[in-house]
Write a protein that holds these residues in place. Structure first.
Motif, PDB file in Angstrom:
ATOM      1  N   SER A   1       0.852  -1.188   0.000  1.00  0.00           N
ATOM      2  CA  SER A   1       0.000   0.000   0.000  1.00  0.00           C
ATOM      3  C   SER A   1       0.888   1.239   0.000  1.00  0.00           C
ATOM      4  CB  SER A   1      -0.906  -0.002   1.240  1.00  0.00           C
ATOM      5  OG  SER A   1      -2.055   0.786   1.026  1.00  0.00           O
ATOM      6  N   PRO A   2       0.592   2.229  -0.827  1.00  0.00           N
ATOM      7  CA  PRO A   2       1.466   3.403  -0.942  1.00  0.00           C
ATOM      8  C   PRO A   2       1.723   4.080   0.403  1.00  0.00           C
ATOM      9  CG  PRO A   2      -0.202   3.412  -2.661  1.00  0.00           C
ATOM     10  CD  PRO A   2      -0.580   2.312  -1.716  1.00  0.00           C
ATOM     11  N   MET A   3       2.937   4.544   0.579  1.00  0.00           N
ATOM     12  CA  MET A   3       3.285   5.241   1.803  1.00  0.00           C
ATOM     13  C   MET A   3       2.522   6.560   1.872  1.00  0.00           C
ATOM     14  SD  MET A   3       7.097   6.036   3.367  1.00  0.00           S
ATOM     15  CE  MET A   3       7.713   4.476   2.759  1.00  0.00           C
ATOM     16  N   ARG A   4       1.811   6.767   2.980  1.00  0.00           N
ATOM     17  CA  ARG A   4       1.024   7.983   3.122  1.00  0.00           C
ATOM     18  C   ARG A   4       1.937   9.191   3.368  1.00  0.00           C
ATOM     19  NH1 ARG A   4      -1.733   4.417   6.406  1.00  0.00           N
ATOM     20  NH2 ARG A   4      -1.341   5.617   8.303  1.00  0.00           N
ATOM     21  N   PRO A   5       1.494  10.411   2.988  1.00  0.00           N
ATOM     22  CA  PRO A   5       2.365  11.584   3.085  1.00  0.00           C
ATOM     23  C   PRO A   5       2.920  11.820   4.489  1.00  0.00           C
ATOM     24  CG  PRO A   5       0.442  12.096   1.763  1.00  0.00           C
ATOM     25  CD  PRO A   5       0.211  10.725   2.322  1.00  0.00           C
ATOM     26  N   GLU A   6       2.085  11.646   5.522  1.00  0.00           N
ATOM     27  CA  GLU A   6       2.566  11.895   6.872  1.00  0.00           C
ATOM     28  C   GLU A   6       3.616  10.872   7.298  1.00  0.00           C
ATOM     29  OE1 GLU A   6      -1.395   9.574   7.347  1.00  0.00           O
ATOM     30  OE2 GLU A   6      -0.470  11.044   5.991  1.00  0.00           O
ATOM     31  N   VAL A   7       3.502   9.658   6.746  1.00  0.00           N
ATOM     32  CA  VAL A   7       4.492   8.618   7.040  1.00  0.00           C
ATOM     33  C   VAL A   7       5.807   8.942   6.346  1.00  0.00           C
ATOM     34  CG1 VAL A   7       5.017   6.163   6.837  1.00  0.00           C
ATOM     35  CG2 VAL A   7       2.677   6.898   7.337  1.00  0.00           C
ATOM     36  N   LEU A   8       5.732   9.310   5.081  1.00  0.00           N
ATOM     37  CA  LEU A   8       6.934   9.654   4.326  1.00  0.00           C
ATOM     38  C   LEU A   8       7.651  10.844   4.961  1.00  0.00           C
ATOM     39  CD1 LEU A   8       8.726   9.195   1.868  1.00  0.00           C
ATOM     40  CD2 LEU A   8       7.182  10.662   0.545  1.00  0.00           C
ATOM     41  N   ASP A   9       6.894  11.832   5.416  1.00  0.00           N
ATOM     42  CA  ASP A   9       7.496  13.006   6.055  1.00  0.00           C
ATOM     43  C   ASP A   9       8.235  12.612   7.336  1.00  0.00           C
ATOM     44  OD1 ASP A   9       7.837  15.945   6.326  1.00  0.00           O
ATOM     45  OD2 ASP A   9       6.586  15.672   8.104  1.00  0.00           O
ATOM     46  N   ALA A  10       7.591  11.787   8.156  1.00  0.00           N
ATOM     47  CA  ALA A  10       8.234  11.336   9.393  1.00  0.00           C
ATOM     48  C   ALA A  10       9.470  10.489   9.096  1.00  0.00           C
ATOM     49  CB  ALA A  10       7.236  10.543  10.237  1.00  0.00           C
TER      50      ALA A  10
ATOM     51  N   ALA B   1      18.000   8.567  19.499  1.00  0.00           N
ATOM     52  CA  ALA B   1      17.533   7.559  18.549  1.00  0.00           C
ATOM     53  C   ALA B   1      16.741   6.470  19.276  1.00  0.00           C
ATOM     54  CB  ALA B   1      18.718   6.947  17.808  1.00  0.00           C
ATOM     55  N   LYS B   2      17.184   6.092  20.465  1.00  0.00           N
ATOM     56  CA  LYS B   2      16.466   5.071  21.233  1.00  0.00           C
ATOM     57  C   LYS B   2      15.082   5.564  21.637  1.00  0.00           C
ATOM     58  CE  LYS B   2      16.739   2.090  25.289  1.00  0.00           C
ATOM     59  NZ  LYS B   2      17.535   1.659  26.466  1.00  0.00           N
ATOM     60  N   ARG B   3      15.006   6.840  22.023  1.00  0.00           N
ATOM     61  CA  ARG B   3      13.711   7.403  22.396  1.00  0.00           C
ATOM     62  C   ARG B   3      12.739   7.335  21.217  1.00  0.00           C
ATOM     63  NH1 ARG B   3      11.507  11.753  20.959  1.00  0.00           N
ATOM     64  NH2 ARG B   3      13.474  12.618  20.139  1.00  0.00           N
ATOM     65  N   MET B   4      13.203   7.714  20.021  1.00  0.00           N
ATOM     66  CA  MET B   4      12.372   7.635  18.827  1.00  0.00           C
ATOM     67  C   MET B   4      11.920   6.195  18.580  1.00  0.00           C
ATOM     68  SD  MET B   4      14.766  10.074  16.424  1.00  0.00           S
ATOM     69  CE  MET B   4      14.202   9.250  14.952  1.00  0.00           C
ATOM     70  N   LEU B   5      12.843   5.268  18.738  1.00  0.00           N
ATOM     71  CA  LEU B   5      12.559   3.857  18.502  1.00  0.00           C
ATOM     72  C   LEU B   5      11.496   3.336  19.463  1.00  0.00           C
ATOM     73  CD1 LEU B   5      13.545   1.190  17.004  1.00  0.00           C
ATOM     74  CD2 LEU B   5      15.050   0.898  18.979  1.00  0.00           C
TER      75      LEU B   5
ATOM     76  N   GLN C   1      12.441  12.714   7.875  1.00  0.00           N
ATOM     77  CA  GLN C   1      13.003  13.471   8.993  1.00  0.00           C
ATOM     78  C   GLN C   1      13.816  12.566   9.913  1.00  0.00           C
ATOM     79  OE1 GLN C   1      10.618  16.407  11.053  1.00  0.00           O
ATOM     80  NE2 GLN C   1       9.128  16.447   9.380  1.00  0.00           N
ATOM     81  N   ALA C   2      13.307  11.361  10.162  1.00  0.00           N
ATOM     82  CA  ALA C   2      14.007  10.435  11.054  1.00  0.00           C
ATOM     83  C   ALA C   2      15.328   9.966  10.457  1.00  0.00           C
ATOM     84  CB  ALA C   2      13.115   9.242  11.360  1.00  0.00           C
ATOM     85  N   LEU C   3      15.402   9.893   9.127  1.00  0.00           N
ATOM     86  CA  LEU C   3      16.646   9.475   8.481  1.00  0.00           C
ATOM     87  C   LEU C   3      17.793  10.455   8.728  1.00  0.00           C
ATOM     88  CD1 LEU C   3      15.237   8.155   5.072  1.00  0.00           C
ATOM     89  CD2 LEU C   3      16.422   6.789   6.799  1.00  0.00           C
ATOM     90  N   HIS C   4      17.465  11.673   9.075  1.00  0.00           N
ATOM     91  CA  HIS C   4      18.501  12.684   9.365  1.00  0.00           C
ATOM     92  C   HIS C   4      19.076  12.542  10.766  1.00  0.00           C
ATOM     93  CE1 HIS C   4      18.045  15.022   5.676  1.00  0.00           C
ATOM     94  NE2 HIS C   4      16.727  14.957   5.817  1.00  0.00           N
TER      95      HIS C   4
ATOM     96  N   ALA D   1      14.707   4.827  12.045  1.00  0.00           N
ATOM     97  CA  ALA D   1      13.905   5.592  11.078  1.00  0.00           C
ATOM     98  C   ALA D   1      12.759   4.740  10.538  1.00  0.00           C
ATOM     99  CB  ALA D   1      14.785   6.080   9.939  1.00  0.00           C
ATOM    100  N   GLY D   2      13.047   3.497  10.203  1.00  0.00           N
ATOM    101  CA  GLY D   2      11.989   2.608   9.734  1.00  0.00           C
ATOM    102  C   GLY D   2      10.923   2.401  10.795  1.00  0.00           C
ATOM    103  N   ALA D   3      11.357   2.271  12.043  1.00  0.00           N
ATOM    104  CA  ALA D   3      10.402   2.100  13.136  1.00  0.00           C
ATOM    105  C   ALA D   3       9.542   3.344  13.317  1.00  0.00           C
ATOM    106  CB  ALA D   3      11.145   1.782  14.431  1.00  0.00           C
ATOM    107  N   VAL D   4      10.139   4.521  13.189  1.00  0.00           N
ATOM    108  CA  VAL D   4       9.377   5.768  13.309  1.00  0.00           C
ATOM    109  C   VAL D   4       8.279   5.818  12.249  1.00  0.00           C
ATOM    110  CG1 VAL D   4       9.504   8.274  12.960  1.00  0.00           C
ATOM    111  CG2 VAL D   4      11.180   7.123  14.429  1.00  0.00           C
ATOM    112  N   ALA D   5       8.642   5.507  11.004  1.00  0.00           N
ATOM    113  CA  ALA D   5       7.650   5.514   9.928  1.00  0.00           C
ATOM    114  C   ALA D   5       6.574   4.467  10.174  1.00  0.00           C
ATOM    115  CB  ALA D   5       8.338   5.266   8.590  1.00  0.00           C
TER     116      ALA D   5
END
Length: 390
Positions: free
Chosen positions: A11-20, A41-45, A23-26, A242-246
């Motif tokens: 299913s296509p990645m939704r815009p809010e997911v792609l944005d998050a 990074a652990k907190r985000m995870l 950003q997380a990749l940075h 980053a993958g977990a954040v998305a």
């Protein structure tokens, strides 16, 4: 503009997911590091783990992030089997529902070949529903685990999970459930379900490819597939923050699936009117809200897929493809269809962005494609442009 009707594959990645995600990749930092960047990074995870857990009615400690649904299924099945055999060597039998996804089929057959497992295949009926009577008869003190889909990825039939878990519990047998197709479309309450392990994937709900999770109940023991730093319960390896954040954003912003049922019923009614010979497969009532699966007598599913693709419609066949050679759907044959009938299948799966206009356009285009595929005949083989993803 192509019309995408293959959400069960991805299913296509939704815009809010792609944005998050972007950003997380940075963010720099290994979640296992103790300095401030690593801890950020652990907190985000861990926030993402909580989001995924909440979407599945689970505790965050029960969520083990994986590289996707296939790894989650392998870890769930093999990990439970190895742990059970270590604790109780006499328990070597695995009960497997027919019509499973190949991640399950290949995993259990590998265990049979290399790890002394004994497989008992539980039949399904003509709509793909597991036989509870056969399951009950197969359960005994030598069973290591039961594994089945929550909902069939091809024909959309929803399985009686509560009844399966209750039957297995009477013998102290853990249940692994592949919920990849069900996630985001059906309510799942993992912690209260009695399920030992449950597999999901992010890209089926508008998250990134390469992210998934195995939920492992507090009372279950799973032997790891991967050994190393023990970053997670039952899984080693540096975690993809980053993958977990998305994944977490996709999980916490799941669209309401109720409108899909209305759209699916519109699609089913439209196909039946447009092509009276089309046969709906799967349970007509207890099926995934976005799934419509048909067989078309006298047609090859691959030919239909090719013809519809030329008209701008992305759908799947009901067949798997190995080394470029089309094969009849093992799911449909497990439901009792002859091989010839199992070849003429199409799976149309809807998503949150699908519109009535797109459904109506597909229905309008279908009769001409079916007529051309019928003329081509069953003996003709059209090159496969698409393969069933899930």
């Amino acid at each position: 503009m192509p019309i995408y009707l293959d959400h069960a594959a991805t299913s296509p990645m939704r815009p809010e997911v792609l944005d998050a995600y972007t950003q997380a990749l940075h963010v720099v930092g290994n979640p296992a590091s103790i300095h401030s960047q690593g801890q950020n990074a652990k907190r985000m995870l861990e926030e993402a783990r909580e989001q995924v857990a909440a979407s599945l009615g689970a505790e965050s400690v029960e969520v083990v992030f994986t590289s996707g649904g296939t790894e989650a299924v392998n870890l769930g099945i093999k990990g439970l089997y190895w742990a059970r055999r270590a604790a109780m060597p006499s328990r070597r039998r695995i009960l497997v529902a027919r019509a499973e996804h190949h991640a399950t089929i290949d995993s259990v057959e590998w265990l049979e070949k290399f790890e002394d497992a004994e497989l008992t295949w539980i039949p399904v009926d003509e709509v793909g529903r597991i036989s509870l009577a056969a399951l009950d008869a197969a359960l005994d003190q030598d069973v290591a685990l039961v594994t089945l889909l929550w909902a069939n990825n091809e024909v959309g039939t929803i399985q009686p999970i509560d009844e399966v878990v209750a039957l297995a519990a009477a013998y102290g047998v853990p249940v692994h459930v592949d919920a990849v197709a069900a996630y985001g479309y059906l309510p799942i309450g993992f912690s209260a379900s009695g399920i030992a392990a449950l597999s999901v994937s992010a890209h089926k709900i508008g998250g990134p490819v390469g992210s998934g999770a195995l939920l492992v109940s507090r009372g279950a023991v799973v032997e790891p597939l991967l050994h190393g730093g023990s970053q997670q319960r039952a899984r080693s390896g540096t975690q993809d923050a980053a993958g977990a954040v998305a994944f977490g954003v996709a999980a916490s912003t799941l669209p309401n699936p109720a409108p899909l049922r209305v759209l699916r019923d519109r699609l089913i009614a439209g196909v039946r009117d447009a092509v009276p010979s089309a046969i709906l497969r799967g349970d007509p009532e207890h099926r995934l809200p976005g799934n419509a699966h048909f067989t078309f007598p006298g047609c090859e599913g691959d030919s239909l897929l090719f013809l519809l693709d030329m008209q701008g419609f992305s759908v799947s066949t009901g067949s798997a493809c190995t080394a470029g050679v089309a094969e009849a759907s093992h799911v449909l044959m497990a439901m009792g269809l002859p091989e010839a009938d199992a070849r003429g299948a199409l799976r149309i799966t809807l998503g949150p962005e699908t519109t009535e206009q797109e459904v109506d356009a597909f229905v309008a285009a279908l009769p001409a494609a079916v007529a051309q595929a019928e003329r081509a005949g069953l003996s003709e083989r059209t090159p496969v442009l698409g393969q069933l993803g899930r």
